[in-house]
Design a protein around this motif. Structure first.
Motif: not given
Length: 100
Positions: A24-30, A32-34, A51-53, A62-70
């Motif tokens: 449950l706590w893992a899901g809550q952290l995910e 919040i992270g998302s 985000a994923s625990a 953590c959550a992945p971040f990527n460029p929005a354009f080339e």
């Protein structure tokens, strides 16, 4: 002496000792992270994933971040957390999305 644990360390500990609310706590952290990732991405004009625990051994929650354009440069606010220069290209994001 005091032992300080961050949230991911506490989650790992809770799972290790079999606390029933650990998932449950893992899901809550995910959640919040998302939410945080989406807000940060919106402000910086980039793309964020959910985000994923994954546990402390695998970077924690953590959550992945990527460029929005080339060719989009990595924003300074994110660059400080990318010492290996993993900031990808939009083509990389498109490949990840296609393989998901």
């Amino acid at each position: 002496m005091t032992k300080l644990l961050n949230l991911d360390e506490m989650l790992d500990c809770a799972k290790e000792i079999g606390l029933p609310d650990a998932d449950l706590w893992a899901g809550q952290l995910e959640t919040i992270g998302s939410t945080m990732a989406a807000s940060i991405a919106d402000k910086l004009g980039v793309i964020a994933g959910d985000a994923s625990a994954e546990g402390v051994a695998f970077a924690g929650t953590c959550a992945p971040f990527n460029p929005a354009f080339e060719g989009q440069p990595c924003p300074d606010a994110l660059d400080q957390f990318d010492p290996d220069g993993d900031w990808g290209t939009q083509a990389d994001v498109d490949k990840e999305t296609a393989n998901a």
